[in-house]
Motif scaffolding. Sequence first.
Motif, PDB file in Angstrom:
ATOM      1  N   LEU A 216       0.831  -1.195   0.000  1.00  0.00           N
ATOM      2  CA  LEU A 216       0.000   0.000   0.000  1.00  0.00           C
ATOM      3  C   LEU A 216       0.867   1.248   0.000  1.00  0.00           C
ATOM      4  O   LEU A 216       0.553   2.227  -0.643  1.00  0.00           O
ATOM      5  N   VAL A 217       1.964   1.192   0.736  1.00  0.00           N
ATOM      6  CA  VAL A 217       2.941   2.281   0.771  1.00  0.00           C
ATOM      7  C   VAL A 217       4.310   1.607   0.793  1.00  0.00           C
ATOM      8  O   VAL A 217       4.567   0.786   1.667  1.00  0.00           O
ATOM      9  N   PRO A 218       5.169   1.886  -0.179  1.00  0.00           N
ATOM     10  CA  PRO A 218       6.488   1.245  -0.186  1.00  0.00           C
ATOM     11  C   PRO A 218       7.263   1.581   1.083  1.00  0.00           C
ATOM     12  O   PRO A 218       7.368   2.741   1.464  1.00  0.00           O
ATOM     13  N   ILE A 219       7.764   0.547   1.736  1.00  0.00           N
ATOM     14  CA  ILE A 219       8.527   0.732   2.969  1.00  0.00           C
ATOM     15  C   ILE A 219       9.815  -0.059   2.828  1.00  0.00           C
ATOM     16  O   ILE A 219       9.794  -1.243   2.553  1.00  0.00           O
ATOM     17  N   SER A 220      10.947   0.622   3.023  1.00  0.00           N
ATOM     18  CA  SER A 220      12.229  -0.042   2.810  1.00  0.00           C
ATOM     19  C   SER A 220      13.059  -0.147   4.084  1.00  0.00           C
ATOM     20  O   SER A 220      14.191  -0.555   4.035  1.00  0.00           O
ATOM     21  N   LYS A 221      12.492   0.212   5.209  1.00  0.00           N
ATOM     22  CA  LYS A 221      13.233   0.193   6.462  1.00  0.00           C
ATOM     23  C   LYS A 221      12.477  -0.617   7.504  1.00  0.00           C
ATOM     24  O   LYS A 221      11.352  -1.009   7.296  1.00  0.00           O
ATOM     25  N   GLU A 222      13.109  -0.835   8.648  1.00  0.00           N
ATOM     26  CA  GLU A 222      12.449  -1.560   9.724  1.00  0.00           C
ATOM     27  C   GLU A 222      11.445  -0.688  10.473  1.00  0.00           C
ATOM     28  O   GLU A 222      10.521  -1.195  11.073  1.00  0.00           O
ATOM     29  N   LYS A 223      11.636   0.633  10.452  1.00  0.00           N
ATOM     30  CA  LYS A 223      10.735   1.549  11.146  1.00  0.00           C
ATOM     31  C   LYS A 223      10.091   2.478  10.136  1.00  0.00           C
ATOM     32  O   LYS A 223      10.694   2.857   9.142  1.00  0.00           O
ATOM     33  N   LEU A 224       8.850   2.842  10.414  1.00  0.00           N
ATOM     34  CA  LEU A 224       8.156   3.792   9.545  1.00  0.00           C
ATOM     35  C   LEU A 224       8.607   5.217   9.836  1.00  0.00           C
ATOM     36  O   LEU A 224       8.826   5.579  10.991  1.00  0.00           O
TER      37      LEU A 224
ATOM     38  N   PRO B 131       7.619   9.308   9.760  1.00  0.00           N
ATOM     39  CA  PRO B 131       6.354  10.024   9.939  1.00  0.00           C
ATOM     40  C   PRO B 131       5.564  10.149   8.636  1.00  0.00           C
ATOM     41  O   PRO B 131       4.343  10.012   8.627  1.00  0.00           O
ATOM     42  N   ALA B 132       6.256  10.365   7.529  1.00  0.00           N
ATOM     43  CA  ALA B 132       5.567  10.486   6.233  1.00  0.00           C
ATOM     44  C   ALA B 132       4.903   9.168   5.842  1.00  0.00           C
ATOM     45  O   ALA B 132       3.792   9.155   5.308  1.00  0.00           O
ATOM     46  N   GLU B 133       5.563   8.033   6.092  1.00  0.00           N
ATOM     47  CA  GLU B 133       4.979   6.728   5.781  1.00  0.00           C
ATOM     48  C   GLU B 133       3.758   6.460   6.660  1.00  0.00           C
ATOM     49  O   GLU B 133       2.748   5.915   6.184  1.00  0.00           O
TER      50      GLU B 133
END
Length: 88
Positions: A4-12, A14-16
Motif C-alpha cells: 500500500l505504501v512502499p517501505i524499505s526500512k524496519e521503522k516507519l 512520519p511520512a509513511e
Amino acid sequence: MGDLVPISKEKLTPAECTALADVPPELEWLANITNQKTRRAYKVDVAEFMAFTGMPDHTALRTVVRVHVIAWRKDNGRAPARSRQYPA
C-alpha cells in the motif's frame, strides 16, 4: 496488488505513517487478498454490506465493528467467510 505504501526500512517514517492513514478503507480491507476471484467476490460483499448498513461512502468502513458484520451475515443468510463458496 503491491504494498500500500512502499517501505524499505524496519521503522516507519512520519511520512509513511501519514501515507498509511490515508489509504482508502476499501483498499485496506482487500489488501491481503491475492486471489483475483476472491478479491472480486469480496468487493461485491463490501458493496452489499455498505448498502445494508446505509453507509454513504467508504470512509464509514472505519467505524465497522464485528456486530455490524454479524448482523449483515445473519440478515442475508450468509455463512462465515471460510465456508462460503464463490462462483468462478
